[in-house]
Design a protein around this motif. Sequence first.
Motif, PDB file in Angstrom:
ATOM      1  N   GLY A 110       0.814  -1.214   0.000  1.00 51.43           N
ATOM      2  CA  GLY A 110       0.000   0.000   0.000  1.00 51.43           C
ATOM      3  C   GLY A 110       0.851   1.269   0.000  1.00 51.43           C
ATOM      4  N   THR A 111       2.034   1.196   0.590  1.00 51.39           N
ATOM      5  CA  THR A 111       2.947   2.342   0.583  1.00 51.39           C
ATOM      6  C   THR A 111       3.313   2.717  -0.848  1.00 51.39           C
ATOM      7  OG1 THR A 111       3.854   1.582   2.681  1.00 51.39           O
ATOM      8  CG2 THR A 111       5.160   3.193   1.482  1.00 51.39           C
ATOM      9  N   GLY A 112       3.396   1.695  -1.703  1.00 48.24           N
ATOM     10  CA  GLY A 112       3.764   1.914  -3.094  1.00 48.24           C
ATOM     11  C   GLY A 112       2.769   2.780  -3.851  1.00 48.24           C
ATOM     12  N   ASN A 113       1.513   2.820  -3.392  1.00 53.43           N
ATOM     13  CA  ASN A 113       0.539   3.674  -4.069  1.00 53.43           C
ATOM     14  C   ASN A 113       0.983   5.130  -4.035  1.00 53.43           C
ATOM     15  OD1 ASN A 113      -1.017   1.436  -4.530  1.00 53.43           O
ATOM     16  ND2 ASN A 113      -2.325   1.766  -2.740  1.00 53.43           N
ATOM     17  N   GLY A 114       1.689   5.503  -2.978  1.00 55.47           N
ATOM     18  CA  GLY A 114       2.206   6.862  -2.869  1.00 55.47           C
ATOM     19  C   GLY A 114       3.266   7.154  -3.908  1.00 55.47           C
ATOM     20  N   VAL A 115       4.022   6.120  -4.284  1.00 52.02           N
ATOM     21  CA  VAL A 115       5.047   6.296  -5.318  1.00 52.02           C
ATOM     22  C   VAL A 115       4.372   6.668  -6.640  1.00 52.02           C
ATOM     23  CG1 VAL A 115       6.954   5.194  -6.538  1.00 52.02           C
ATOM     24  CG2 VAL A 115       6.531   4.628  -4.143  1.00 52.02           C
ATOM     25  N   PHE A 116       3.260   5.989  -6.927  1.00 49.34           N
ATOM     26  CA  PHE A 116       2.530   6.311  -8.155  1.00 49.34           C
ATOM     27  C   PHE A 116       1.984   7.739  -8.100  1.00 49.34           C
ATOM     28  CE2 PHE A 116       2.405   1.687  -8.658  1.00 49.34           C
ATOM     29  CZ  PHE A 116       2.686   1.586 -10.006  1.00 49.34           C
ATOM     30  N   THR A 117       1.444   8.107  -6.942  1.00 47.92           N
ATOM     31  CA  THR A 117       0.903   9.464  -6.794  1.00 47.92           C
ATOM     32  C   THR A 117       1.987  10.492  -7.089  1.00 47.92           C
ATOM     33  OG1 THR A 117      -0.350   8.531  -4.973  1.00 47.92           O
ATOM     34  CG2 THR A 117      -0.463  10.909  -5.265  1.00 47.92           C
ATOM     35  N   SER A 118       3.143  10.289  -6.500  1.00 46.90           N
ATOM     36  CA  SER A 118       4.255  11.213  -6.694  1.00 46.90           C
ATOM     37  C   SER A 118       4.641  11.304  -8.169  1.00 46.90           C
ATOM     38  CB  SER A 118       5.445  10.743  -5.855  1.00 46.90           C
ATOM     39  OG  SER A 118       6.633  11.283  -6.343  1.00 46.90           O
ATOM     40  N   ALA A 119       4.779  10.138  -8.807  1.00 49.34           N
ATOM     41  CA  ALA A 119       5.193  10.117 -10.213  1.00 49.34           C
ATOM     42  C   ALA A 119       4.168  10.819 -11.100  1.00 49.34           C
ATOM     43  CB  ALA A 119       5.383   8.674 -10.669  1.00 49.34           C
ATOM     44  N   LYS A 120       2.879  10.572 -10.808  1.00 52.99           N
ATOM     45  CA  LYS A 120       1.837  11.163 -11.654  1.00 52.99           C
ATOM     46  C   LYS A 120       1.791  12.679 -11.486  1.00 52.99           C
ATOM     47  CE  LYS A 120      -1.437   8.158 -10.504  1.00 52.99           C
ATOM     48  NZ  LYS A 120      -2.714   7.427 -10.468  1.00 52.99           N
ATOM     49  N   GLU A 121       2.013  13.135 -10.263  1.00 54.02           N
ATOM     50  CA  GLU A 121       2.013  14.585 -10.034  1.00 54.02           C
ATOM     51  C   GLU A 121       3.141  15.262 -10.801  1.00 54.02           C
ATOM     52  OE1 GLU A 121       2.055  15.467  -5.894  1.00 54.02           O
ATOM     53  OE2 GLU A 121      -0.084  15.005  -5.667  1.00 54.02           O
ATOM     54  N   LEU A 122       4.317  14.627 -10.761  1.00 53.44           N
ATOM     55  CA  LEU A 122       5.459  15.204 -11.476  1.00 53.44           C
ATOM     56  C   LEU A 122       5.219  15.188 -12.977  1.00 53.44           C
ATOM     57  CD1 LEU A 122       8.389  13.695  -9.425  1.00 53.44           C
ATOM     58  CD2 LEU A 122       7.744  16.088  -9.557  1.00 53.44           C
ATOM     59  N   LYS A 123       4.627  14.102 -13.445  1.00 53.38           N
ATOM     60  CA  LYS A 123       4.360  13.963 -14.878  1.00 53.38           C
ATOM     61  C   LYS A 123       3.341  15.010 -15.325  1.00 53.38           C
ATOM     62  CE  LYS A 123       5.058  11.203 -18.509  1.00 53.38           C
ATOM     63  NZ  LYS A 123       6.402  10.900 -19.029  1.00 53.38           N
ATOM     64  N   LYS A 124       2.387  15.292 -14.446  1.00 53.66           N
ATOM     65  CA  LYS A 124       1.359  16.270 -14.764  1.00 53.66           C
ATOM     66  C   LYS A 124       1.987  17.646 -14.956  1.00 53.66           C
ATOM     67  CE  LYS A 124      -3.104  15.574 -13.364  1.00 53.66           C
ATOM     68  NZ  LYS A 124      -3.977  15.185 -12.269  1.00 53.66           N
ATOM     69  N   LYS A 125       2.948  17.959 -14.101  1.00 52.13           N
ATOM     70  CA  LYS A 125       3.609  19.264 -14.183  1.00 52.13           C
ATOM     71  C   LYS A 125       4.408  19.376 -15.463  1.00 52.13           C
ATOM     72  CE  LYS A 125       4.136  20.048  -9.301  1.00 52.13           C
ATOM     73  NZ  LYS A 125       5.051  19.573  -8.268  1.00 52.13           N
ATOM     74  N   ASP A 126       5.070  18.302 -15.843  1.00 51.69           N
ATOM     75  CA  ASP A 126       5.931  18.354 -17.018  1.00 51.69           C
ATOM     76  C   ASP A 126       5.867  17.015 -17.750  1.00 51.69           C
ATOM     77  OD1 ASP A 126       7.795  18.750 -18.922  1.00 51.69           O
ATOM     78  OD2 ASP A 126       9.519  18.919 -17.570  1.00 51.69           O
ATOM     79  N   PRO A 127       4.910  16.882 -18.695  1.00 52.77           N
ATOM     80  CA  PRO A 127       4.702  15.586 -19.355  1.00 52.77           C
ATOM     81  C   PRO A 127       5.914  15.103 -20.150  1.00 52.77           C
ATOM     82  CG  PRO A 127       2.876  17.088 -19.778  1.00 52.77           C
ATOM     83  CD  PRO A 127       3.951  17.891 -19.150  1.00 52.77           C
ATOM     84  N   LYS A 128       6.838  16.005 -20.439  1.00 53.86           N
ATOM     85  CA  LYS A 128       7.987  15.565 -21.245  1.00 53.86           C
ATOM     86  C   LYS A 128       9.031  14.861 -20.410  1.00 53.86           C
ATOM     87  CE  LYS A 128       7.694  19.255 -24.599  1.00 53.86           C
ATOM     88  NZ  LYS A 128       7.241  20.370 -23.741  1.00 53.86           N
ATOM     89  N   LYS A 129       8.952  15.075 -19.114  1.00 55.47           N
ATOM     90  CA  LYS A 129       9.962  14.531 -18.220  1.00 55.47           C
ATOM     91  C   LYS A 129       9.874  13.008 -18.159  1.00 55.47           C
ATOM     92  CE  LYS A 129      11.962  16.067 -13.946  1.00 55.47           C
ATOM     93  NZ  LYS A 129      11.654  16.572 -12.618  1.00 55.47           N
ATOM     94  N   ASP A 130      11.037  12.382 -18.023  1.00 55.88           N
ATOM     95  CA  ASP A 130      11.051  10.930 -17.884  1.00 55.88           C
ATOM     96  C   ASP A 130      10.882  10.552 -16.428  1.00 55.88           C
ATOM     97  OD1 ASP A 130      11.420   9.566 -20.392  1.00 55.88           O
ATOM     98  OD2 ASP A 130      13.238  10.792 -20.567  1.00 55.88           O
ATOM     99  N   ILE A 131       9.679  10.100 -16.095  1.00 55.58           N
ATOM    100  CA  ILE A 131       9.387   9.676 -14.726  1.00 55.58           C
ATOM    101  C   ILE A 131       8.725   8.320 -14.831  1.00 55.58           C
ATOM    102  CG2 ILE A 131       7.889  10.121 -12.739  1.00 55.58           C
ATOM    103  CD1 ILE A 131       9.991  12.152 -12.797  1.00 55.58           C
ATOM    104  N   TRP A 132       9.351   7.326 -14.234  1.00 53.01           N
ATOM    105  CA  TRP A 132       8.783   5.984 -14.351  1.00 53.01           C
ATOM    106  C   TRP A 132       8.664   5.291 -13.006  1.00 53.01           C
ATOM    107  CZ3 TRP A 132       6.754   5.396 -18.919  1.00 53.01           C
ATOM    108  CH2 TRP A 132       7.376   5.936 -20.051  1.00 53.01           C
ATOM    109  N   VAL A 133       7.648   4.448 -12.911  1.00 48.59           N
ATOM    110  CA  VAL A 133       7.527   3.568 -11.753  1.00 48.59           C
ATOM    111  C   VAL A 133       7.471   2.136 -12.276  1.00 48.59           C
ATOM    112  CG1 VAL A 133       6.200   2.980  -9.696  1.00 48.59           C
ATOM    113  CG2 VAL A 133       6.075   5.285 -10.617  1.00 48.59           C
ATOM    114  N   ILE A 134       8.138   1.246 -11.592  1.00 51.22           N
ATOM    115  CA  ILE A 134       7.973  -0.166 -11.914  1.00 51.22           C
ATOM    116  C   ILE A 134       7.062  -0.766 -10.853  1.00 51.22           C
ATOM    117  CG2 ILE A 134       9.126  -2.391 -12.168  1.00 51.22           C
ATOM    118  CD1 ILE A 134      11.595  -0.888 -13.132  1.00 51.22           C
TER     119      ILE A 134
END
Lengths: 347, 366
Positions: B237-261
């Motif tokens: 469940g902690t990992g859901n926060g990783v996705f939240t973080s990645a999506k927020e960063l991606k939203k700010k700058d869609p060109k940025k390379d931000i990935w979660v495995i």
Amino acid sequence: MSKYFYKLTSPLFAVILGLLAGAIIMLVSGYNPVEGYGAMLAGIAGDSYYTGETLRTIIPYILAGLAVAFAFRTGLFNIGVEGQLIVGWLAAVWVGVAFDLPKIIHLPLAILAGAVAGSLWAFIPGFLKAKFRVHEVIVSIMLNYTALYVTNYLIQNVISDNQDKTERIAETASLRSPFFESLTDFSRLHWGIFIAIICVFIMWFILEKTKTGFELKAVGFNQQASEYSGMSVNKNIILSMVISGAFAGLAGAMEGLGTFGYAAIKGGFTGIGFDGIAVALLGANSAIGVVLAAFLFGGLKAGAINMPLQTGIPSEIVDIVIALIIFFVASSYFIRWIVQRFKKGAK
Amino acid sequence: MKKRKFGLALSLVLAAGTLLGACGNSENDDKDSSNGKDKKDNFTVSMVTDIGGIDDKSFNQSAWEGLQAFGKDNGLEKGKDGYNYIQSKSDSEYTTNLNTLVKENYNIIYAIGYALAESVDEVATQRPNSQFAIVDSVVKQDNVASIVFKEQQGSFLVGVIAGLQTKSNKVGFIGGVDSELIKKFEVGFKAGVLSVNPDAKITAQYAGSFGDAAKGQQMANNMYSSGIDIIYQAAGGTGNGVFTSAKELKKKDPKKDIWVIGVDRDQKEEGALKVDGKDYNVTLTSMVKRVDVAVQDLAKKTKEGNFPGGETIEYGLEENGIMISESQENVSEESLKAVNEYIEKIKSGEQKTPGTEKELKELGFK
């Protein structure tokens, strides 16, 4: 006469209101409240196993409730019971793991370690309050987090070799009871229930029957007056926190030596210390009241586990019902407080 | 006056409570089943989750999906006469929950997660007539079947992908609790990354909890801002926060390379987001651990009367219990080729995958 009547009726009223509100919520969400509460009752007393587990849940609630209540009586708000409990838990388990002694020495030593660790942890806010008038609420909240992370570190790096929990405590330090196990179909009810009862008596005795208790209460009522009549306010503040912390540490020791038999890394607080505040409030900060309130809380917590399984009521709704009961309980204290204020104001 | 205020407060609380209560009421409630306490003719299965709960988007959920699928195949209904679950709210409830299910006479009781091992061990001794299964840990008892996975194999494969696709040469790992199990993920991943990209820098951190999404988000934020572009999370469940973080960063700058495995399940859904009407997905790939398949397999065997008590069943690449996710649109051709090569090498034994720090060192990775 009417005072006692009021003391008893207002918590009862709160509990009934809470249960009623919970019933309405279950009804509106399409569940049968009679079935729901039936399942809860079955989860409390429907089977000797559940009775044992309910009693087991009550043990730390009694001690945590005593810890908060004791400090309240001296005019202190010990919100750090949670941290003192965690420290006491670890200290007791540590002694339980590290030594190899006969039971008659080992077990008391482990329990004592829990109490001492709890009081030391509570000494810090007590000392800061007495010496520098730093508010005990702020210090003890901070110390809750400190306790959580320090114990996590110790468990992982000092006591165990990078494991997420300590080894099991030695049999000689365990509060587990084969007698209770056979009586309650393998529930985890342990000898700690007697320790809790003894502590209830100790609290009553200290507060009602000793000079120290009188001084502690006097400081709680009016610091200036106590100081003027020659009592040491500072000494009593520290003493009160230390005794309160000892109760909290014992609550942790009960979990460590009885329920679990080890100390594990915690992702968050156990919640017992915070529930202790509600237990103390509901019990009107008296020794007997705390016992009754702990029974109610322990019963709710233990019985609630059964509700989702038996009736399909989602555990979230069960949480809401419990929260509502706590809410009304807490507001009963609030209501009483307001009523008293008004009475004083009228005079 | 006072009374009226109190009444107002009361009704407000009730209103809020009912609203909140109604939110949780999407489950179908068949009340008839709760009355049928008398007898059970069906084969019944149930599980106890760890504190992640059945909606952790990870292995608890996967196990529950397995039970649901088993129930569907065998015409069972959710409830006491079919398949059911109990969620654990704290670790003090593991033993109680297992015992509660024992009392309900389920034919097999699953304990999901290594955190329940101690409780299973204890309860299994006390209840020799019940059948238990534990996922992710080994409990040596005649009435317990243990299901474990070779997570290091799958972690190695996603490591290969991360090693080939990182642009900053910095990758991260966020684990739930520092433990033997999660270490398998971490070292497998490290070995995979370093096999294809010996210069890559790998940062590994642990949240200390499987249920703290806020902490996961904070840790991921720190990692991404330090230049890490791919994070492998094995944190429930902690990992859901990783996705939240990645999506927020991606939203700010869609060109940025931000990935979660992702981990345990194909976590493609968790990574999907929309920016200015365009679809993006931050999930690079997922290390899939088929808890659902394992749970179903075991239930089937037990139903046929072949409960593998006392045995340890291991699922790896060979058994199709471990794999990388089927959604592979973010994985490059080159990585896929490398992954397929490594799958063959691992299966043939040519490539060893480490499961502990010690093995990692022995294989010559630092």
